[in-house]
Design an enzyme around this catalytic site. Structure first.
Site, PDB file in Angstrom:
ATOM      1  N   GLU A  99       0.828  -1.137   0.098  1.00 61.10           N
ATOM      2  CA  GLU A  99      -0.150   0.042   0.108  1.00 61.10           C
ATOM      3  C   GLU A  99       0.875   1.427  -0.001  1.00 61.10           C
ATOM      4  OE1 GLU A  99      -3.395  -0.160   2.722  1.00 61.10           O
ATOM      5  OE2 GLU A  99      -3.349   2.129   2.764  1.00 61.10           O
ATOM      6  N   LYS A 123      -8.035  -0.650  11.327  1.00 59.78           N
ATOM      7  CA  LYS A 123      -7.129  -1.001  10.325  1.00 59.78           C
ATOM      8  C   LYS A 123      -5.828  -0.303   9.912  1.00 59.78           C
ATOM      9  CE  LYS A 123      -6.345  -1.366   4.980  1.00 59.78           C
ATOM     10  NZ  LYS A 123      -5.603  -0.489   4.605  1.00 59.78           N
ATOM     11  N   ASP A 181       3.794 -14.501  12.088  1.00 64.59           N
ATOM     12  CA  ASP A 181       2.081 -15.020  11.718  1.00 64.59           C
ATOM     13  C   ASP A 181       1.333 -13.662  11.973  1.00 64.59           C
ATOM     14  OD1 ASP A 181      -0.317 -16.203  11.492  1.00 64.59           O
ATOM     15  OD2 ASP A 181       0.364 -17.873  12.765  1.00 64.59           O
ATOM     16  N   HIS A 216      -2.445  10.355  -0.557  1.00 63.66           N
ATOM     17  CA  HIS A 216      -2.866   8.894  -1.038  1.00 63.66           C
ATOM     18  C   HIS A 216      -2.892   8.856  -2.592  1.00 63.66           C
ATOM     19  CE1 HIS A 216      -3.620   5.227   1.068  1.00 63.66           C
ATOM     20  NE2 HIS A 216      -4.568   4.694   0.152  1.00 63.66           N
TER      21      HIS A 216
HETATM   22  C1  MEV Z   1      -6.054   3.237   4.972  1.00 63.88           C
HETATM   23  O1  MEV Z   1      -5.243   2.270   4.794  1.00 63.88           O
HETATM   24  C2  MEV Z   1      -6.149   3.488   6.227  1.00 63.88           C
HETATM   25  C3  MEV Z   1      -7.066   4.747   6.805  1.00 63.88           C
HETATM   26  O2  MEV Z   1      -8.277   4.480   6.446  1.00 63.88           O
HETATM   27  C4  MEV Z   1      -7.033   4.620   8.545  1.00 63.88           C
HETATM   28  C5  MEV Z   1      -8.082   5.264   9.125  1.00 63.88           C
HETATM   29  O3  MEV Z   1      -9.252   5.787   8.562  1.00 63.88           O
HETATM   30  O4  MEV Z   1      -7.756   5.751  10.481  1.00 63.88           O
HETATM   31  C6  MEV Z   1      -6.503   5.944   6.593  1.00 63.88           C
END
Ligand code: MEV
Length: 413
Positions: free
Chosen positions: A81, A261, A277, A374
């Site tokens: 990513e 995430k 793992d 991004h």
């Molecule tokens: C993207 O990989 C992760 C985010 O969505 C985390 C978040 O929203 O806190 C930017």
């Protein structure tokens, strides 16, 4: 050794490798392993899994600027990513300027489960097990003399009567610098007949628990709000909005999942680089996030005294020894690059990176949104060239954001 390497992102890859190798004193063989285009090899892959037909590769990067417990770390990260490595490096720089991250990890206690079924009276079985527990722990320790000699091995055995009238036996063991699933699985399989001798019934499943809640890692950091100032917002405003985003994550599982995430973006990247793992880490993290009955954020930031105070707590069953690491040359190399002395230090650094990754995401979300940086990095991938935005996130606090880059033709994942 300093992890503060201004302009690192701008160097050609070979020079980045040289600088990293010099900084951490990598051996000649590690240097050539780092440069090797095919570090695993098909013969090794064939030994690692069944039906191997080839090797799948991912980019291997290094996040800079990390100061954890007063020590500099260069952090190996494997991920597909764009923006993760730059964002981690950027947040690490912010936190570094305010003293760095404090982090720690519990001793490596893992839990194995033995489910005893077909019991006429589970309460009596539980009472018997409790009485026999000291002897059973000694028997478990005797089964793994090498672990016991290293000060590890079985520590405790407990039983709980479940609502369906069966008995759940938990065997807790210190697995030292190993991830520990193998050691614990061996232990519960070997101990199940001893347990059944005491409780009666029959032993059904015997397996490690991936909710490693006796093996937590924690990290904390404080960032003065003025460091969060952007062209459009005061530091006070950004800090306020980050704290409100954390409140939202505490109230909305849909947001908490995304918040977590983002944390796992950092933690999984190190897990991959160091041969962990990562499914076990993911399973443990999310089970821990939900253990009070509602799914909660693993890291939060409070806004008080003109500062943001961040904290993360997460189970991290990670190892610095074991077959998974010795079978993958890059895993050992990553651990040497990171310079950790054992599993607890690795877990502490991973928690610190998770916290920094969370701050980077929240800062972007609280200000210009995630898409600009991004998208710029996606476009960089598309165009095979660097952008001003990458420079900004890697090295410089975004007090004067670069103008938005042109919109690329496709949305990021
Ligand atoms: C993207 O990989 C992760 C985010 O969505 C985390 C978040 O929203 O806190 C930017």
């Amino acid at each position: 050794m300093t992890s503060r390497l201004p302009g690192f992102y701008r160097l050609p890859m070979q020079e980045r490798r040289n600088l990293i190798a010099e900084s951490v004193g990598l051996s000649t063989s590690d240097r050539s392993a780092l440069a090797n285009e095919n570090p695993l090899g098909t013969a090794q892959a064939d030994l690692m899994i069944e039906n191997a037909v080839g090797i799948f590769s991912l980019p291997y990067g290094v996040a800079v600027n990390f100061l954890v417990n007063g020590r500099d770390y260069l952090v190996p990260m494997v991920t597909e990513e764009p923006s993760i490595v730059a964002a981690a490096s950027y947040a690490a720089r912010l936190i570094r300027d305010s003293g760095g991250i404090e982090a720690e990890a519990d001793p490596s206690l893992m839990t194995g489960q033995i489910h005893v079924i077909d019991l006429p009276d589970a309460e009596t079985a539980a009472a018997r097990l409790e009485q026999a527990a000291p002897r059973l722990v000694q028997e478990a320790r005797a089964l793994q003399p090498r672990m016991t000699a290293r000060g590890c091995g079985a520590r405790a055995i407990t039983a709980t009567v479940l609502p369906d009238g069966t008995l759940l036996v938990h065997l807790e063991a210190d697995v030292g610098d190993a991830m520990g699933a193998n050691a614990v699985n061996t232990l519960v399989e070997a101990m199940a007949p001893h347990v059944v001798d005491v409780t009666g019934g029959t032993a059904n499943i015997r397996i490690v628990s991936n909710l490693a809640d006796r093996r937590l890692a924690r990290a904390g950091a404080t960032v003065p709000q003025h460091l969060l100032r952007t062209r459009e917002r005061t530091g006070d405003d950004v800090a306020h909005r980050i704290a409100r985003a954390c409140d939202l994550a505490a109230q909305s599982p849909h947001r908490a999942a995304t918040h977590n995430k983002g944390i796992m973006n950092g933690i999984d990247s190190i897990a991959l680089a160091t041969g962990q793992d990562w499914r076990a880490i993911e399973a443990g993290a999310h089970a821990y996030a939900a253990q009070d009955g509602s799914y909660q954020p693993l890291a939060t930031w409070r806004h008080t005294d003109d500062c943001l105070h961040g904290r993360i707590e997460i189970p991290l069953a990670v190892g610095t020894v074991g077959a998974r690491i010795s079978s993958n040359p890059r895993a050992g190399l990553s651990l040497r690059l990171l310079g950790v002395s054992g599993a607890r230090e690795l877990a502490a650094v991973m928690a610190a990176v998770g916290l920094a990754q969370n701050l980077a995401a929240l800062r972007a979300l609280a200000d210009e949104g995630i898409q600009r940086g991004h998208m710029a990095l996606h476009q960089r991938t598309d165009d095979h060239q660097r952008t001003d935005d990458h420079q900004r996130t890697d090295d410089h606090p975004p007090t004067a954001p670069a103008p938005a880059p042109p919109r690329p033709p496709r949305a990021p994942s």
